[in-house]
Design a protein around this motif. Structure first.
Motif, PDB file in Angstrom:
ATOM      1  N   UNK A 286       0.845  -1.208   0.000  1.00 24.32           N
ATOM      2  CA  UNK A 286       0.000   0.000   0.000  1.00 24.32           C
ATOM      3  C   UNK A 286       0.872   1.246   0.000  1.00 24.32           C
ATOM      4  N   UNK A 287       1.869   1.267   0.896  1.00 20.67           N
ATOM      5  CA  UNK A 287       2.707   2.458   1.024  1.00 20.67           C
ATOM      6  C   UNK A 287       3.460   2.724  -0.270  1.00 20.67           C
ATOM      7  N   UNK A 288       3.974   1.610  -0.870  1.00 20.93           N
ATOM      8  CA  UNK A 288       4.750   1.777  -2.087  1.00 20.93           C
ATOM      9  C   UNK A 288       3.891   2.372  -3.210  1.00 20.93           C
ATOM     10  N   UNK A 289       2.750   1.804  -3.377  1.00 22.84           N
ATOM     11  CA  UNK A 289       1.882   2.261  -4.468  1.00 22.84           C
ATOM     12  C   UNK A 289       1.453   3.708  -4.248  1.00 22.84           C
ATOM     13  N   UNK A 290       1.137   4.051  -3.013  1.00 25.69           N
ATOM     14  CA  UNK A 290       0.687   5.417  -2.747  1.00 25.69           C
ATOM     15  C   UNK A 290       1.820   6.413  -2.979  1.00 25.69           C
ATOM     16  N   UNK A 291       2.978   6.037  -2.512  1.00 24.97           N
ATOM     17  CA  UNK A 291       4.106   6.959  -2.665  1.00 24.97           C
ATOM     18  C   UNK A 291       4.448   7.209  -4.129  1.00 24.97           C
ATOM     19  N   UNK A 292       4.439   6.119  -4.929  1.00 18.31           N
ATOM     20  CA  UNK A 292       4.778   6.293  -6.334  1.00 18.31           C
ATOM     21  C   UNK A 292       3.584   6.818  -7.126  1.00 18.31           C
ATOM     22  N   UNK A 293       2.473   6.896  -6.481  1.00 18.62           N
ATOM     23  CA  UNK A 293       1.251   7.306  -7.181  1.00 18.62           C
ATOM     24  C   UNK A 293       1.169   8.803  -7.347  1.00 18.62           C
ATOM     25  N   UNK A 294       0.166   9.261  -8.015  1.00 20.04           N
ATOM     26  CA  UNK A 294      -0.006  10.705  -8.255  1.00 20.04           C
ATOM     27  C   UNK A 294      -0.275  11.449  -6.956  1.00 20.04           C
ATOM     28  N   UNK A 295      -0.091  12.766  -7.010  1.00 24.24           N
ATOM     29  CA  UNK A 295      -0.218  13.594  -5.808  1.00 24.24           C
ATOM     30  C   UNK A 295      -1.603  13.484  -5.168  1.00 24.24           C
ATOM     31  N   UNK A 296      -2.608  13.405  -6.068  1.00 24.63           N
ATOM     32  CA  UNK A 296      -3.967  13.369  -5.527  1.00 24.63           C
ATOM     33  C   UNK A 296      -4.110  12.228  -4.529  1.00 24.63           C
ATOM     34  N   UNK A 297      -3.454  11.113  -4.867  1.00 23.14           N
ATOM     35  CA  UNK A 297      -3.566   9.947  -4.012  1.00 23.14           C
ATOM     36  C   UNK A 297      -2.862  10.209  -2.682  1.00 23.14           C
ATOM     37  N   UNK A 298      -1.720  10.873  -2.786  1.00 25.30           N
ATOM     38  CA  UNK A 298      -0.953  11.162  -1.579  1.00 25.30           C
ATOM     39  C   UNK A 298      -1.661  12.137  -0.656  1.00 25.30           C
ATOM     40  N   UNK A 299      -2.392  13.043  -1.273  1.00 25.44           N
ATOM     41  CA  UNK A 299      -3.085  14.055  -0.467  1.00 25.44           C
ATOM     42  C   UNK A 299      -4.315  13.491   0.212  1.00 25.44           C
ATOM     43  N   UNK A 300      -4.779  12.314  -0.251  1.00 23.28           N
ATOM     44  CA  UNK A 300      -6.027  11.778   0.263  1.00 23.28           C
ATOM     45  C   UNK A 300      -5.782  11.036   1.571  1.00 23.28           C
ATOM     46  N   UNK A 301      -6.348  11.597   2.650  1.00 26.66           N
ATOM     47  CA  UNK A 301      -6.137  11.022   3.979  1.00 26.66           C
ATOM     48  C   UNK A 301      -6.669   9.591   4.059  1.00 26.66           C
ATOM     49  N   UNK A 302      -7.786   9.379   3.347  1.00 26.05           N
ATOM     50  CA  UNK A 302      -8.431   8.076   3.459  1.00 26.05           C
ATOM     51  C   UNK A 302      -7.534   6.983   2.897  1.00 26.05           C
ATOM     52  N   UNK A 303      -6.969   7.218   1.719  1.00 31.70           N
ATOM     53  CA  UNK A 303      -6.170   6.165   1.113  1.00 31.70           C
ATOM     54  C   UNK A 303      -4.896   5.907   1.907  1.00 31.70           C
ATOM     55  N   UNK A 304      -4.371   6.976   2.500  1.00 34.58           N
ATOM     56  CA  UNK A 304      -3.120   6.822   3.233  1.00 34.58           C
ATOM     57  C   UNK A 304      -3.340   6.093   4.562  1.00 34.58           C
TER      58      UNK A 304
END
Lengths: 458, 882
Positions: A286-304
């Motif tokens: 999860x962490x890897x995908x989110x980190x390499x993912x687009x900013x929108x994903x990183x900014x989303x508290x829920x996904x993180x």
């Protein structure tokens, strides 16, 4: 603020869709007369989806309702893709080969499904190439596997569900060079969706269910009354077997944290779902995908956010529970609906309302005064109420619409109260979700004559 | 009324205990007239067998026995006064639209009133009066029209205000009313007990009554009744009377040779309640609220209320089911709208407790009038049935007229509107009847405005040109199943649909018809008149001429090619038919009669023509399409199409010739138009119809030809004072009484039917005279239009009624036609009507209660005949039909 009856009707009917099976569809006389479907949003945009299609290379009809959560992306993807996975799973080896050869040589493809869509039911154009490639990989694998055995519907359904969920997961892990698509596949994987799908072929009815939508059969008893037969099991905390299953799959140490406040890990209502990789992937992934993912994903508290007590993933599966039912002449209709309907109405009322709607008003019990003491005024009131019930039936040309009208507008006496209906439908967007959930309903009507004839043949 | 309903209720209770079967050991009657089993054996023969022990059957038996016929057997399949008679609501109401119906109801009322005294059987007769309510101005107009005809018959009746209505009945809510009609002599009576009383009296007069005996079929040999077959044996008889109510249709079809009696049953509901806290007085008048579709009468301190709903439930379409009638269900949902209407009219009844909803089937006919008379196919087979839910009101009078018919050969009044022979086999289809009665039943209380048409059972008989005319904007009406054009809506014209053109005032087609009339006067119009009845009579020798000379009043021994207008008279000199006969050859004749004469005229001719194999009579109605070319330019169109000179020298008036029109040969062209205008009727073999029509329309273009309909024809014929059989002329009208002595061969020394009666009239004068009235102070735009049946007043005294009316576009006035009588001021006796009597009077016509000055004329305006022909050639026939 008050809605007039025509305004109410235009809201209720905005998404209604009806399909009538042609009497002779070229192959066989169908056991399905047709279906009515409709949905009423509470979320904006609505997170429910629905699909209906006829299998063209095999016999049978597919119908399904999909209840999304944490956004509509997953439900949308499943509604577009699942039936293709099922249809492909059902195809015989030769047909798969034929299709593969056609793709290989750039020839026209055999059509696999004929969709029955409301204009609002859209397919994503951007992702179609991606989705197609995943599907093609699946059938290529099926060709390579060539078991030689005739396809079992139950197995096909289970395989299709699992394969699609797997593809959703993989696509998110691999990502896409196109940034729009990349974001899309991630949203699909991080959101979730339940699915309740029916496959009808002659007298053979299979229900594959993942999550807490429900399939209910409307059975007319000999005395004309209606009874409801559930053809699916809710995958949620109220289902003891399901709670048991989840507990069995994880170490005893997690027993207390697995189901909290009737939710999976204290978070998720359905115990099975598509997507929701937060409940499936390891924390590292999860962490890897989110980190390499687009900013929108990183900014989303829920996904993180990582669920608490997250020790032995996966906690969630898309594997469906399949129920088989052999249709009988007394089985008049099947209702597929998301939990938005079932939490407002009892299944028995649902079946009775649809049954009375489909069979028409003449089945309303006649009134007999007999030895009772009835005044003209009382009789007048009674008749007026009965007429109102009849007129509400006549107002709707669609059984699903009729059901929604009752689900939203019923008063304590079980009759549609226009004032209540008007209030419920005029709630502002942000309030609507507090009073009701998205509601998606498909009512499939069976042809008792065909079913009876099939029975007699055998 | 108490007696009957006590019985009804005891039966109802009994039925509740034994739901499966009823009637085997049903409650005993207190007033039984015949012994219950052991049954008396049936006689082997009788003069008359009547089937049906309801109100009509017992009334026929009663009147026949009173008139001296004694050898009568009445057969009832169940018990006397069962069926619809048992469940009848018991209201005797005289307010009826047709004058013959009004007379029957009036007679019934008087009969029932004295029946208890005559027979000793309690009938529960109570004179309560009735109040008919009007919620709209149009309804009030229709009530005023009825009130006018009741008043001139000497039946008390008044139009009252809503407040006065409230005083007559304390429960009526009057807030939505505009007026009402009060008939104080209307009554309530137990119909079952009336029936038993009539049976009692008949029985005393020698009539044998057999209950629980059913007729399986009627035996007919060589077109005559010979006997009946029952479940208890045969009875030989000369006369059979079918009074089987809603089973009459089936009974008529039970034999090898069917007798078509077009009627069909519908369910009819009424409500019975418990008494009010303060029981209603039994003298309270019956309330009829036609706009609310209900009637309400007092009943044992409570009320009885039923109605005629918009969506009737026809039943027994597939045939009789005796068990089913016993078990008919209450249907509250169906009764709901009527209940709403009742509570709206009498809100005070909310708390009143329901006793029962009675379902009692009633039979209805295709035209809402009852059916009486002799079968056209089986002599001695009489029918009285199809009472359209007014069996009690009509029963007495109808029974009397039928008895007179059987004993004297014809009733004492003109009953053509009720004659079985107005129908043919075409009205006998079950599907047609089922659909039609669903329209007829609501019509009982629908507002009937001038020129309303039935909407169901249409497009049965059509001309080959139907589609062509329809595409050109034709609006249709129906006569005897045949579609006929009323008028043509010009393209682009925004005519309101049917519902909106329903009015007592100036209709929206006024200008359209005006234009068609103008075209008939100035250029040429085509009217499709194919519906007319057409017969051919021919013989090998002179038999045809000889027979026709005897049967028709005018001289038919005319040169070949001549057309004669003539009456077909009865012994009293009255018109049985009014027709045009063309002599095609020495030995063959072509006869044209009104559309609805098809059955009657055929029967009359069959009955009176000698049974001679040399003589042939053929109905060729279906073989020809008739196009009427009316107008001064008709002659030009026709001569161009036929290359034949058509001027008066070559083709005089009242002439007939076979010729070619366009490519088509063998077209029968007659120089008559039925309007007094110049022109021709073309009788075209149907396969040429379209061709000839197209040729006529193409050629006619340069002469300004256009299509026209019957409304234009009507206006033309009425302004020319042409009488029309069935509307103006009937079996009680002689040529002398309508100014047609010139159509009678009294001076030829030839014997013919009706001659003696006419000679006597010629000597002694006539007692009524057909007169034309021109309305003087009637405002076409603002006033209610005349229709027919309006009372005529001479010097303020009633002298007769109108029979037809139309707006004359030429005179720009309304014209009414009608009969003037001369009633003695003191005795009411009818006196001779002279020309002076007609001419020396001030006339008024009463239209819905308002009197308009009218000018009387015995001859048409000669200024209207302005065309080129010599005056003596003008078609002064006064012959016309619609």
């Amino acid at each position: 603020f008050y809605l007039t009856p025509p305004q109410v009707n235009s809201i209720l009917k905005a998404n209604e869709y009806s399909f009538k099976v042609p009497e002779f569809d070229g192959k066989n006389v169908s056991s399905v007369l047709g279906f009515d479907s409709n949905q009423l949003p509470a979320n904006a945009p609505i997170e429910d989806r629905r699909s209906a299609a006829t299998c063209l290379q095999t016999r049978g009809m597919l119908l399904g309702v999909f209840d999304g959560h944490a956004g509509c992306a997953c439900a949308q993807a499943v509604s577009e893709r699942l039936f293709y996975y099922i249809a492909v799973s059902l195809l015989p080896h030769e047909t798969l080969l034929e299709i593969e050869n056609a793709v290989e040589s750039g020839r026209a493809l055999l059509p696999i499904l004929q969709w029955h869509k409301h204009p609002n039911d859209y397919f994503s154009k951007e992702a179609s190439k991606l989705y197609f490639n995943s599907l093609r990989t699946y059938w290529q694998e099926l060709i390579d596997l060539n078991s030689g055995e005739t396809t079992d519907v139950r197995e096909a359904l289970i395989n299709a569900f699992k394969r699609l969920d797997n593809d959703i997961s993989l696509e998110a892990q691999v990502g896409d060079p196109n940034s729009f698509l990349n974001y899309l596949v991630l949203r699909v994987a991080f959101s979730g969706a339940t699915a309740c799908v029916a496959h009808v072929d002659g007298v053979d009815l299979h229900i594959a269910n993942t999550g807490d939508s429900r399939a209910m059969l409307g059975v007319q008893e000999e005395d004309g009354s209606w009874s409801a037969v559930a053809l699916s099991y809710d995958h949620n905390a109220q289902n003891e077997n399901e709670v048991e299953r989840v507990k069995m799959e994880h170490p005893k140490s997690e027993e207390k944290s697995l189901v909290k406040q009737d939710r999976l890990l204290g978070l998720l209502m359905p115990f099975r779902a598509f997507g929701d990789v937060k409940f499936k992937w390891s924390i590292e992934l999860q962490k890897r995908v989110i980190e390499s993912g687009p900013d929108q994903l990183n900014d989303n508290e829920y996904t993180k956010f990582i669920p608490p007590n997250y020790h032995t993933p996966p906690y969630l599966t898309a594997e469906p529970e399949v129920v088989y039912h052999r249709l009988r002449p007394q089985d008049k209709f099947l209702i597929l609906a998301t939990d938005g309907l079932w939490e407002t109405m009892h299944r028995q009322d649902v079946v009775r309302i649809v049954g009375e709607y489909l069979t028409g008003v003449h089945h309303q019990q006649p009134i007999a005064v007999g030895g009772y003491k009835v005044t003209l005024g009382q009789m007048h009131g009674l008749l007026t109420e009965r007429r109102a019930r009849i007129s509400s039936v006549f107002e709707d040309q669609n059984a699903a619409t009729h059901l929604i009208r009752h689900a939203v507008g019923n008063n304590e006496f079980g009759t549609v109260d226009h004032e209540r209906l008007s209030k419920m439908l005029s709630l502002p967007e942000e309030l609507a979700r507090m009073y009701r959930d998205d509601m998606t309903i498909i009512v499939v009507q069976f042809n008792s004559h065909v079913i009876g004839a099939c029975q007699n043949e055998e | 009324a108490a007696g009957m309903f006590l019985r009804l209720l005891s039966d109802v209770q009994w039925r509740a205990a034994n739901p499966k079967w009823r009637g085997v050991t049903g409650s005993r009657r207190s007033t039984s007239t015949t012994a219950d089993p052991p049954p008396v054996s049936l006689p082997a023969q009788a003069q008359v067998v009547i089937c049906g022990g309801g109100i009509t059957g017992t009334s026929v038996a009663y009147h026949l026995s009173k008139m001296g016929w004694k050898d009568i057997v009445l057969i009832e399949q169940g018990r006397l006064a069962a069926g619809s008679t048992r469940f009848c609501a018991g209201i005797v109401s005289t307010a009826r639209p047709l004058s013959i119906e009004l007379k029957m109801a009036h007679y019934s009322n008087k009969l029932y009133q004295q029946l208890e005294q005559e027979t000793g059987v309690q009938t529960g007769y109570t004179r309560t009066g009735s109040v008919s309510l009007a919620q709209t101005q149009d309804r009030l107009i229709s009530l005023k029209r009825i009130a006018a005809s009741l008043n001139v018959m000497g039946i008390p009746c008044e139009i009252i205000t809503p407040k006065q209505a409230a005083q007559l009945h304390p429960l009526i809510n009057i807030h939505d009313l505009v007026g009402a009609m009060y008939v104080p002599e209307d009554a309530l009576v137990s119909s079952a007990n009336v029936s038993l009383a009539l049976a009692t009296a008949a029985s005393r007069n020698g009539v044998h009554i057999h209950e629980r005996t059913s007729v399986s079929h009627v035996m007919i040999q060589r077109g005559r009744v010979t006997g009946v077959e029952t479940d208890r044996g045969q009875i030989q008889c000369q006369y059979f009377v079918n009074c089987a109510g809603q089973w009459a249709y089936e009974l008529g079809h039970s034999g090898e040779e069917p007798v078509h009696i077009p009627l069909h049953a519908c369910e009819h509901f009424y409500l019975l309640t418990h008494p009010l806290k303060e029981p209603l007085s039994s003298s309270l008048p019956t309330v009829v609220d036609p706009d609310g579709r209900i009637y309400i009468r007092n009943w044992q301190g409570g009320i009885l209320s039923g109605g005629f709903e918009k969506n009737p439930k026809p039943l027994f379409t597939e045939g009789r089911n005796q068990l089913e009638i016993q078990n008919l269900q209450e249907d509250w949902d169906h009764f709901g709208p009527l209940l709403s209407s009742l509570l709206r009219r009498m809100p005070g009844l909310e708390a009143l407790q329901i006793m029962q909803l009675v379902n009692c089937p009633e039979s209805f006919t295709p035209d809402m009038r009852c059916i009486m008379g002799e079968s056209p196919t089986a002599r001695g087979y009489f029918v009285l049935a199809g009472m359209n839910s007014a069996g009690l009101s009509y029963g007495g009078g109808a029974g009397k007229y039928l008895a007179e018919w059987m004993v004297n050969g014809y009733p004492s009044e003109n009953v053509w509107p009720l004659d079985l022979k107005r129908f043919g086999t075409l009205q006998s289809s079950r599907t047609f009847l089922r659909h039609r009665v669903m329209e007829v039943m609501p019509l009982m209380y629908d507002l009937k405005v001038p020129r309303w048409d039935f909407q169901t059972g249409r497009q049965l008989r059509t001309s080959p040109l139907y589609d062509r005319l329809d595409a050109q904007g034709a609006r249709w009406m129906e006569k005897h199943g045949f579609e006929r054009v009323k008028y043509f809506v010009p393209p682009g014209s925004d005519l309101l649909d049917l519902d909106h053109s329903k009015t007592f005032y100036k209709p929206d087609w006024f200008d359209i018809v005006g234009a068609e009339v103008k075209c008939c006067k100035e250029a040429v119009c085509v009217i499709d008149m194919s519906s007319f009845t057409k017969f051919e009579i021919s013989s090998t020798g002179d038999e045809a001429l000889e027979s026709l000379q005897y049967l028709f009043s005018n001289d038919l021994d005319v040169p070949v090619g001549h057309v004669v207008h003539t009456g077909m008279l009865n012994e009293k000199g009255g018109y049985e038919n009014d027709c045009s006969i063309a002599r095609l050859s020495k030995r063959s004749f072509f006869m044209i009669s009104p559309t609805d004469q098809q059955v009657h005229c055929w029967t009359w001719l069959k009955k009176h023509l000698p049974d001679d194999s040399n003589l042939t009579l053929e109905d060729v109605t279906w073989k020809y399409t008739a196009l009427n070319l009316i107008g001064p330019r008709a002659v030009d169109v026709l001569s161009e199409l036929s290359y034949a000179p058509m001027t008066a020298e070559h083709f005089p008036s009242l002439f007939c010739k076979e010729m070619s029109v366009g490519y088509a040969n063998g077209i029968r062209v007659m120089s008559i138009t039925h309007t007094g205008e110049p022109g021709f009727v073309l009788y075209i073999p149907i396969e040429y119809a379209l061709h000839v029509y197209n040729e006529v329309m193409n050629m006619g273009q340069k002469y300004g030809i256009r299509n026209a309909g019957y409304y234009a024809l009507r206006s033309l014929r009425i302004e020319k004072f042409f009488a029309f059989w069935g509307q103006d002329l009937d079996a009680f009208t002689t040529p002398m009484e309508c100014g047609r002595e010139f159509q009678v061969k009294l001076d030829k020394g030839l014997d013919f039917v009706g001659q003696e009666a006419l000679l006597e009239q010629k000597q002694n004068g006539v007692y009524k005279r057909f007169t034309m009235f021109i309305l003087e102070d009637h405002d076409t735009d603002m006033d209610v239009w005349p229709w027919w049946g309006e009372p005529i007043f001479r010097n303020g005294r009633y002298v007769g009624k109108t029979t037809s009316s139309a707006y004359s576009y030429t005179l720009e006035r309304h014209v009414c036609l009608g009969f003037v009588h001369n009633f003695d001021e003191k005795t009411g006796e009818e006196l001779v009507v002279t020309t002076d009597f007609i001419n020396q009077g001030e006339y008024e016509i009463d239209i819905a209660g308002q009197r308009f000055q009218a000018k009387a004329k015995l001859y048409p305006f000669s200024s209207l005949f302005t065309h080129r022909r010599r005056k003596d050639e003008v078609e002064l026939s006064g012959y016309q039909r619609e």
